[in-house]
Scaffold this motif. Structure first.
Motif, PDB file in Angstrom:
ATOM      1  N   ARG A 130      67.472 106.129  49.975  1.00  0.00           N
ATOM      2  CA  ARG A 130      67.884 106.806  48.975  1.00  0.00           C
ATOM      3  C   ARG A 130      66.406 106.324  48.226  1.00  0.00           C
ATOM      4  O   ARG A 130      66.857 107.834  47.542  1.00  0.00           O
ATOM      5  CB  ARG A 130      69.177 106.167  48.241  1.00  0.00           C
ATOM      6  CG  ARG A 130      69.261 106.413  46.786  1.00  0.00           C
ATOM      7  CD  ARG A 130      70.457 105.814  46.544  1.00  0.00           C
ATOM      8  NE  ARG A 130      70.850 106.075  44.583  1.00  0.00           N
ATOM      9  CZ  ARG A 130      71.874 104.969  43.764  1.00  0.00           C
ATOM     10  NH1 ARG A 130      71.893 104.278  44.527  1.00  0.00           N
ATOM     11  NH2 ARG A 130      71.498 105.651  43.199  1.00  0.00           N
ATOM     12  N   ARG A 131      66.047 105.369  48.289  1.00  0.00           N
ATOM     13  CA  ARG A 131      64.821 105.315  47.814  1.00  0.00           C
ATOM     14  C   ARG A 131      63.415 106.470  48.398  1.00  0.00           C
ATOM     15  O   ARG A 131      62.921 107.112  47.537  1.00  0.00           O
ATOM     16  CB  ARG A 131      63.937 103.807  47.560  1.00  0.00           C
ATOM     17  CG  ARG A 131      64.960 102.992  47.813  1.00  0.00           C
ATOM     18  CD  ARG A 131      64.396 101.541  48.046  1.00  0.00           C
ATOM     19  NE  ARG A 131      65.246 100.585  47.509  1.00  0.00           N
ATOM     20  CZ  ARG A 131      65.508  99.562  47.625  1.00  0.00           C
ATOM     21  NH1 ARG A 131      63.902  98.684  47.722  1.00  0.00           N
ATOM     22  NH2 ARG A 131      66.006  98.078  47.366  1.00  0.00           N
ATOM     23  N   LYS A 132      63.756 107.201  49.564  1.00  0.00           N
ATOM     24  CA  LYS A 132      62.521 107.802  50.255  1.00  0.00           C
ATOM     25  C   LYS A 132      62.878 109.043  49.921  1.00  0.00           C
ATOM     26  O   LYS A 132      61.604 109.746  49.297  1.00  0.00           O
ATOM     27  CB  LYS A 132      62.809 107.767  51.628  1.00  0.00           C
ATOM     28  CG  LYS A 132      61.280 108.565  52.058  1.00  0.00           C
ATOM     29  CD  LYS A 132      61.521 109.244  53.595  1.00  0.00           C
ATOM     30  CE  LYS A 132      62.623 110.244  53.834  1.00  0.00           C
ATOM     31  NZ  LYS A 132      62.608 110.832  55.356  1.00  0.00           N
ATOM     32  N   THR A 133      64.062 109.374  49.141  1.00  0.00           N
ATOM     33  CA  THR A 133      64.203 110.695  48.860  1.00  0.00           C
ATOM     34  C   THR A 133      64.191 111.305  47.633  1.00  0.00           C
ATOM     35  O   THR A 133      63.344 112.150  46.818  1.00  0.00           O
ATOM     36  CB  THR A 133      65.919 110.877  49.047  1.00  0.00           C
ATOM     37  OG1 THR A 133      65.970 110.985  50.697  1.00  0.00           O
ATOM     38  CG2 THR A 133      66.179 112.107  48.839  1.00  0.00           C
ATOM     39  N   ALA A 134      63.973 109.738  46.460  1.00  0.00           N
ATOM     40  CA  ALA A 134      63.949 109.787  44.781  1.00  0.00           C
ATOM     41  C   ALA A 134      62.528 110.279  45.051  1.00  0.00           C
ATOM     42  O   ALA A 134      61.884 110.894  44.226  1.00  0.00           O
ATOM     43  CB  ALA A 134      64.273 108.435  44.153  1.00  0.00           C
ATOM     44  N   MET A 135      61.859 108.894  45.867  1.00  0.00           N
ATOM     45  CA  MET A 135      60.119 109.318  45.752  1.00  0.00           C
ATOM     46  C   MET A 135      59.523 110.977  45.954  1.00  0.00           C
ATOM     47  O   MET A 135      59.047 111.166  45.230  1.00  0.00           O
ATOM     48  CB  MET A 135      59.405 108.049  46.765  1.00  0.00           C
ATOM     49  CG  MET A 135      59.435 107.217  45.946  1.00  0.00           C
ATOM     50  SD  MET A 135      58.763 105.871  47.101  1.00  0.00           S
ATOM     51  CE  MET A 135      59.470 104.171  46.416  1.00  0.00           C
ATOM     52  N   GLN A 136      60.613 110.862  46.950  1.00  0.00           N
ATOM     53  CA  GLN A 136      59.253 112.056  47.540  1.00  0.00           C
ATOM     54  C   GLN A 136      60.064 113.664  46.854  1.00  0.00           C
ATOM     55  O   GLN A 136      59.601 114.627  46.296  1.00  0.00           O
ATOM     56  CB  GLN A 136      60.694 112.871  49.073  1.00  0.00           C
ATOM     57  CG  GLN A 136      60.159 114.028  49.548  1.00  0.00           C
ATOM     58  CD  GLN A 136      61.113 114.286  51.196  1.00  0.00           C
ATOM     59  OE1 GLN A 136      61.677 113.132  51.813  1.00  0.00           O
ATOM     60  NE2 GLN A 136      60.422 115.037  51.976  1.00  0.00           N
ATOM     61  N   VAL A 151      55.586 112.014  53.427  1.00  0.00           N
ATOM     62  CA  VAL A 151      54.097 111.356  53.702  1.00  0.00           C
ATOM     63  C   VAL A 151      53.774 110.334  52.274  1.00  0.00           C
ATOM     64  O   VAL A 151      53.813 109.408  52.916  1.00  0.00           O
ATOM     65  CB  VAL A 151      53.241 111.819  54.607  1.00  0.00           C
ATOM     66  CG1 VAL A 151      52.152 111.285  54.670  1.00  0.00           C
ATOM     67  CG2 VAL A 151      53.901 112.433  55.391  1.00  0.00           C
ATOM     68  N   ARG A 152      53.571 110.947  51.097  1.00  0.00           N
ATOM     69  CA  ARG A 152      53.418 110.267  50.573  1.00  0.00           C
ATOM     70  C   ARG A 152      54.027 108.847  50.088  1.00  0.00           C
ATOM     71  O   ARG A 152      53.301 108.077  49.713  1.00  0.00           O
ATOM     72  CB  ARG A 152      52.243 110.588  49.283  1.00  0.00           C
ATOM     73  CG  ARG A 152      51.527 111.928  49.284  1.00  0.00           C
ATOM     74  CD  ARG A 152      51.214 112.705  47.956  1.00  0.00           C
ATOM     75  NE  ARG A 152      50.136 113.798  49.031  1.00  0.00           N
ATOM     76  CZ  ARG A 152      48.529 112.678  48.761  1.00  0.00           C
ATOM     77  NH1 ARG A 152      48.810 111.694  48.667  1.00  0.00           N
ATOM     78  NH2 ARG A 152      47.747 113.929  49.133  1.00  0.00           N
ATOM     79  N   ALA A 153      55.520 109.954  49.568  1.00  0.00           N
ATOM     80  CA  ALA A 153      56.973 108.437  49.972  1.00  0.00           C
ATOM     81  C   ALA A 153      57.145 106.764  50.654  1.00  0.00           C
ATOM     82  O   ALA A 153      57.206 106.209  50.282  1.00  0.00           O
ATOM     83  CB  ALA A 153      57.900 109.451  49.785  1.00  0.00           C
ATOM     84  N   LEU A 154      56.460 107.802  51.960  1.00  0.00           N
ATOM     85  CA  LEU A 154      56.429 106.709  52.849  1.00  0.00           C
ATOM     86  C   LEU A 154      55.211 105.907  52.579  1.00  0.00           C
ATOM     87  O   LEU A 154      55.607 104.572  53.243  1.00  0.00           O
ATOM     88  CB  LEU A 154      56.532 106.931  53.892  1.00  0.00           C
ATOM     89  CG  LEU A 154      57.617 108.217  54.877  1.00  0.00           C
ATOM     90  CD1 LEU A 154      57.880 109.169  55.845  1.00  0.00           C
ATOM     91  CD2 LEU A 154      58.950 106.413  54.624  1.00  0.00           C
ATOM     92  N   THR A 155      54.363 106.902  52.416  1.00  0.00           N
ATOM     93  CA  THR A 155      53.921 104.912  52.454  1.00  0.00           C
ATOM     94  C   THR A 155      53.441 104.462  51.266  1.00  0.00           C
ATOM     95  O   THR A 155      52.666 103.416  51.204  1.00  0.00           O
ATOM     96  CB  THR A 155      52.065 106.655  52.436  1.00  0.00           C
ATOM     97  OG1 THR A 155      51.479 107.146  53.440  1.00  0.00           O
ATOM     98  CG2 THR A 155      50.682 105.206  51.760  1.00  0.00           C
ATOM     99  N   MET A 156      54.159 105.153  50.050  1.00  0.00           N
ATOM    100  CA  MET A 156      54.248 103.864  49.071  1.00  0.00           C
ATOM    101  C   MET A 156      55.477 103.207  49.548  1.00  0.00           C
ATOM    102  O   MET A 156      55.730 101.472  49.107  1.00  0.00           O
ATOM    103  CB  MET A 156      54.647 105.010  48.005  1.00  0.00           C
ATOM    104  CG  MET A 156      53.522 105.870  46.843  1.00  0.00           C
ATOM    105  SD  MET A 156      53.795 105.669  45.153  1.00  0.00           S
ATOM    106  CE  MET A 156      55.249 106.964  45.575  1.00  0.00           C
ATOM    107  N   ILE A 157      56.505 103.166  49.974  1.00  0.00           N
ATOM    108  CA  ILE A 157      57.650 103.038  50.630  1.00  0.00           C
ATOM    109  C   ILE A 157      56.941 101.724  51.775  1.00  0.00           C
ATOM    110  O   ILE A 157      57.038 100.249  51.029  1.00  0.00           O
ATOM    111  CB  ILE A 157      58.413 103.324  51.287  1.00  0.00           C
ATOM    112  CG1 ILE A 157      59.274 103.635  49.976  1.00  0.00           C
ATOM    113  CG2 ILE A 157      59.357 101.758  52.255  1.00  0.00           C
ATOM    114  CD1 ILE A 157      60.097 105.472  50.968  1.00  0.00           C
TER     115      ILE A 157
END
Length: 208
Positions: A130-136, A151-157
């Motif tokens: 859910r967090r990744k989807t929101a960031m993406q 990829v940018r979302a995963l990098t932040m996570i």
């Protein structure tokens, strides 16, 4: 469901949750037991059952609090109004600076707990998704390709999980000084002075 303010118990139920939170974050879930909590609070064991059916109900209440607070607020910050992607990421960064939005100690405790609890691991996986989807979706909203946004979302996570897991502690001035550079790394865009000033102002940080 209303969120429980674990930091400031108002009722006996909240007091049990606050005590359980303290033990969970200090010593892990194995140490969260009814009788020691009762002694910690100066209450009777029987008083516990006025508020919770059993220990599992108490543990589930803490998990729901974590889901509502950490994941719920992170999603809210990702969806908050922003004029550009840099401001949007600064909105997300509010979570890392405001314990009322995101509790890093609780997040670490939940992750450690989930290592030995398959059911909780599934809930943690759902929360991370859910967090990744929101960031993406935040990146896509500002024109990024979905694959690049992921990829940018995963990098932040992964960066934030690393921060939490390593127990990184920085002087506030140093942390604020680095955040515009983090925004540039995560977004590929340099934040404007106005973006930085708005972010620092709401956290009452003194401009460098």
């Amino acid at each position: 469901m209303n969120q429980i303010d674990i930091a400031a118990p108002r009722t006996t139920e909240d007091a049990w949750l606050k005590a359980a939170y303290d033990v969970l974050t200090e010593s892990g879930v194995e140490a969260v037991k009814i009788m020691p909590l009762a002694k910690r609070l100066g209450l009777t064991r029987s008083g516990f059952y006025w508020h919770f059916e059993d220990r599992d109900a108490l543990l589930d209440a803490m998990i729901r609090h974590w889901e509502d607070k950490n994941t719920g607020n992170l999603v809210m910050q990702c969806e908050a109004f922003a004029e550009n992607i840099c401001e949007a990421v600064f909105n997300l960064f509010d979570c890392w600076l405001d314990d009322n939005l995101f509790d890093s100690r609780l997040d670490l405790a939940i992750r450690n707990w989930a290592r030995n609890d398959a059911a909780l691991q599934r809930r943690l996986n759902q929360a991370d998704q859910r967090r990744k989807t929101a960031m993406q979706e935040m990146f896509v909203r500002f024109g990024y390709d979905p694959n690049e946004a992921e990829v940018r979302a995963l990098t932040m996570i992964y960066t934030q999980i690393g921060y939490i897991s390593l127990g990184v502690s920085e002087p506030p001035d140093q942390r604020f000084a680095r955040m515009p550079d983090y925004v540039e790394v995560f977004t590929g865009h340099k934040p404007t002075r106005a973006d930085i000033q708005r972010f620092r102002a709401r956290h009452k940080a003194v401009d460098a």
